[in-house]
Each structure stands twice: as C-alpha cells, then as structure tokens.
Write a protein that holds these residues in place. Sequence first.
Motif, PDB file in Angstrom:
ATOM      1  N   UNK A  87      73.014 -15.072  -8.313  1.00  0.00           N
ATOM      2  CA  UNK A  87      74.364 -15.418  -7.600  1.00  0.00           C
ATOM      3  C   UNK A  87      74.873 -14.327  -7.591  1.00  0.00           C
ATOM      4  N   UNK A  88      74.705 -12.610  -7.085  1.00  0.00           N
ATOM      5  CA  UNK A  88      73.985 -11.831  -6.642  1.00  0.00           C
ATOM      6  C   UNK A  88      73.780 -11.794  -5.796  1.00  0.00           C
ATOM      7  N   UNK A  89      73.545 -12.845  -4.763  1.00  0.00           N
ATOM      8  CA  UNK A  89      72.600 -13.129  -3.690  1.00  0.00           C
ATOM      9  C   UNK A  89      73.730 -13.727  -2.052  1.00  0.00           C
ATOM     10  N   UNK A  90      74.787 -14.186  -3.062  1.00  0.00           N
ATOM     11  CA  UNK A  90      76.358 -14.612  -2.415  1.00  0.00           C
ATOM     12  C   UNK A  90      76.386 -13.473  -1.550  1.00  0.00           C
ATOM     13  N   UNK A  91      76.723 -13.960   0.193  1.00  0.00           N
ATOM     14  CA  UNK A  91      76.948 -13.165   0.988  1.00  0.00           C
ATOM     15  C   UNK A  91      76.789 -13.585   2.386  1.00  0.00           C
ATOM     16  N   UNK A  92      77.448 -13.342   3.819  1.00  0.00           N
ATOM     17  CA  UNK A  92      77.524 -13.677   4.456  1.00  0.00           C
ATOM     18  C   UNK A  92      76.158 -12.713   5.646  1.00  0.00           C
ATOM     19  N   UNK A  93      74.930 -13.525   5.773  1.00  0.00           N
ATOM     20  CA  UNK A  93      73.458 -13.547   6.552  1.00  0.00           C
ATOM     21  C   UNK A  93      74.012 -12.972   7.665  1.00  0.00           C
ATOM     22  N   UNK A  94      73.830 -12.121   8.296  1.00  0.00           N
ATOM     23  CA  UNK A  94      73.420 -11.947  10.128  1.00  0.00           C
ATOM     24  C   UNK A  94      72.218 -11.548  10.361  1.00  0.00           C
ATOM     25  N   UNK A  95      71.610 -12.459  11.401  1.00  0.00           N
ATOM     26  CA  UNK A  95      69.808 -11.669  12.050  1.00  0.00           C
ATOM     27  C   UNK A  95      70.342 -11.005  12.967  1.00  0.00           C
ATOM     28  N   UNK A  96      69.937 -10.213  13.281  1.00  0.00           N
ATOM     29  CA  UNK A  96      69.812  -9.122  14.456  1.00  0.00           C
ATOM     30  C   UNK A  96      68.892  -8.548  14.956  1.00  0.00           C
ATOM     31  N   UNK A  97      68.287  -8.730  16.151  1.00  0.00           N
ATOM     32  CA  UNK A  97      67.303  -8.378  17.405  1.00  0.00           C
ATOM     33  C   UNK A  97      66.720  -7.601  18.387  1.00  0.00           C
ATOM     34  N   UNK A  98      66.324  -7.025  18.169  1.00  0.00           N
ATOM     35  CA  UNK A  98      66.196  -5.590  19.017  1.00  0.00           C
ATOM     36  C   UNK A  98      65.807  -5.898  21.189  1.00  0.00           C
ATOM     37  N   UNK A  99      66.021  -6.968  21.557  1.00  0.00           N
ATOM     38  CA  UNK A  99      65.679  -7.498  22.665  1.00  0.00           C
ATOM     39  C   UNK A  99      65.455  -7.040  24.207  1.00  0.00           C
ATOM     40  N   UNK A 100      64.662  -6.811  25.043  1.00  0.00           N
ATOM     41  CA  UNK A 100      64.805  -6.140  26.682  1.00  0.00           C
ATOM     42  C   UNK A 100      64.863  -7.962  27.310  1.00  0.00           C
ATOM     43  N   UNK A 101      66.417  -7.898  27.609  1.00  0.00           N
ATOM     44  CA  UNK A 101      65.989  -8.396  28.593  1.00  0.00           C
ATOM     45  C   UNK A 101      65.786  -8.227  30.018  1.00  0.00           C
ATOM     46  N   UNK A 102      65.790  -8.923  30.638  1.00  0.00           N
ATOM     47  CA  UNK A 102      64.554  -9.095  32.232  1.00  0.00           C
ATOM     48  C   UNK A 102      65.478  -8.079  32.849  1.00  0.00           C
ATOM     49  N   UNK A 103      66.366  -7.514  32.494  1.00  0.00           N
ATOM     50  CA  UNK A 103      67.326  -6.712  33.910  1.00  0.00           C
ATOM     51  C   UNK A 103      66.472  -5.065  33.336  1.00  0.00           C
ATOM     52  N   UNK A 104      65.234  -5.561  32.658  1.00  0.00           N
ATOM     53  CA  UNK A 104      64.823  -4.303  31.506  1.00  0.00           C
ATOM     54  C   UNK A 104      65.944  -3.083  30.460  1.00  0.00           C
ATOM     55  N   UNK A 105      66.763  -4.030  30.148  1.00  0.00           N
ATOM     56  CA  UNK A 105      68.188  -3.139  29.369  1.00  0.00           C
ATOM     57  C   UNK A 105      67.427  -3.719  27.782  1.00  0.00           C
ATOM     58  N   UNK A 106      67.470  -2.671  26.841  1.00  0.00           N
ATOM     59  CA  UNK A 106      67.556  -2.785  25.555  1.00  0.00           C
ATOM     60  C   UNK A 106      68.431  -2.455  24.808  1.00  0.00           C
ATOM     61  N   UNK A 107      68.763  -3.967  24.236  1.00  0.00           N
ATOM     62  CA  UNK A 107      69.730  -3.883  23.522  1.00  0.00           C
ATOM     63  C   UNK A 107      69.428  -4.480  21.701  1.00  0.00           C
ATOM     64  N   UNK A 108      70.486  -4.256  20.576  1.00  0.00           N
ATOM     65  CA  UNK A 108      70.405  -4.789  19.851  1.00  0.00           C
ATOM     66  C   UNK A 108      71.632  -5.466  19.695  1.00  0.00           C
ATOM     67  N   UNK A 109      71.483  -7.212  19.121  1.00  0.00           N
ATOM     68  CA  UNK A 109      72.244  -7.717  19.396  1.00  0.00           C
ATOM     69  C   UNK A 109      71.945  -8.499  17.709  1.00  0.00           C
ATOM     70  N   UNK A 110      73.318  -9.213  17.758  1.00  0.00           N
ATOM     71  CA  UNK A 110      73.997  -9.719  16.057  1.00  0.00           C
ATOM     72  C   UNK A 110      73.972 -11.381  16.190  1.00  0.00           C
ATOM     73  N   UNK A 111      73.812 -11.626  15.742  1.00  0.00           N
ATOM     74  CA  UNK A 111      74.093 -13.593  15.299  1.00  0.00           C
ATOM     75  C   UNK A 111      75.142 -13.558  14.316  1.00  0.00           C
ATOM     76  N   UNK A 112      76.225 -14.735  14.863  1.00  0.00           N
ATOM     77  CA  UNK A 112      77.612 -14.423  14.710  1.00  0.00           C
ATOM     78  C   UNK A 112      77.388 -15.433  12.660  1.00  0.00           C
ATOM     79  N   UNK A 113      76.247 -14.989  11.832  1.00  0.00           N
ATOM     80  CA  UNK A 113      76.670 -15.229  10.377  1.00  0.00           C
ATOM     81  C   UNK A 113      76.959 -16.364   9.551  1.00  0.00           C
ATOM     82  N   UNK A 114      76.191 -16.758   8.216  1.00  0.00           N
ATOM     83  CA  UNK A 114      75.901 -17.453   8.388  1.00  0.00           C
ATOM     84  C   UNK A 114      76.456 -17.460   6.465  1.00  0.00           C
ATOM     85  N   UNK A 115      76.786 -18.718   5.510  1.00  0.00           N
ATOM     86  CA  UNK A 115      77.588 -18.407   4.671  1.00  0.00           C
ATOM     87  C   UNK A 115      76.634 -18.420   3.853  1.00  0.00           C
TER      88      UNK A 115
END
Length: 120
Positions: A87-115
């Motif tokens: 029960x203590x695992x109950x939460x909204x879960x979010x993924x993230x990823x450090x992504x280098x785009x084709x323009x060569x910029x690197x950004x940390x992106x987040x998902x919208x969350x899943x319950x």
Amino acid sequence: HVQLVESGGGLVQAGGSLRLSCAASGSIFSINAMGWYRQAPGKQRELVASITSGGTIHYADSVKARFTISRDNAKNTVYLQMNSLKPEDTADYYCNAEIKTVSRSTTLYWGQGTQVTVSS
C-alpha cells in the motif's frame, strides 16, 4: 519536440504486480539516463529507480528486490516492473529522461505521470 508517454498504472491488491512503460518520441538524437520517480499525496517526489545508457542501475532502498528497471534503446522506452506491491507504493509515478535532441541540446524531460494504487 520531445515527449514522454507513460502507461501501465492502475489499481492492484497488495502483493500484486504492475509494469509501467515510458516511451520517448520526437526529435531524439540520443538518450542518456532514464528514471522513474513517484509522488504520494502530501509527500515530495522521490527517486524510485534510474538506469544510465550504459546500464548502471540505482534503486531506492524501499523498492530494492521488488522493482526492476530496464530499457529498450531501440524503442526509446524505459520500463518498471513492480512486484510484491505494498500500500505504501501508492503514488503517481513519473518517468524522466535526459535527451539530446537532433539540434544537440540536452534537456531533462518528464512524462505526465501515471497513477498506481495498491489496496490492502
């Protein structure tokens, strides 16, 4: 434009299992680390597990031996297999990823969350 889309959350009884998926799409050149975080009501967001592009994995102590993180680089997808849920695992879960785009910029992106809700 890059986005992360999560799936696999839901309601499960204690002791059960769920598998979360997070797929990255868009103008991706490469993906470095990917991870899963969770946030329970009234609590701060916390790291659950992470995996680097080289396969180095880190788990929070609370999920060790119960959760498994993995990634499919060909599909730009990270997974979280959750077993022996509590029960203590109950939460909204979010993924993230450090992504280098084709323009060569690197950004940390987040998902919208899943319950994830674990009933006792």
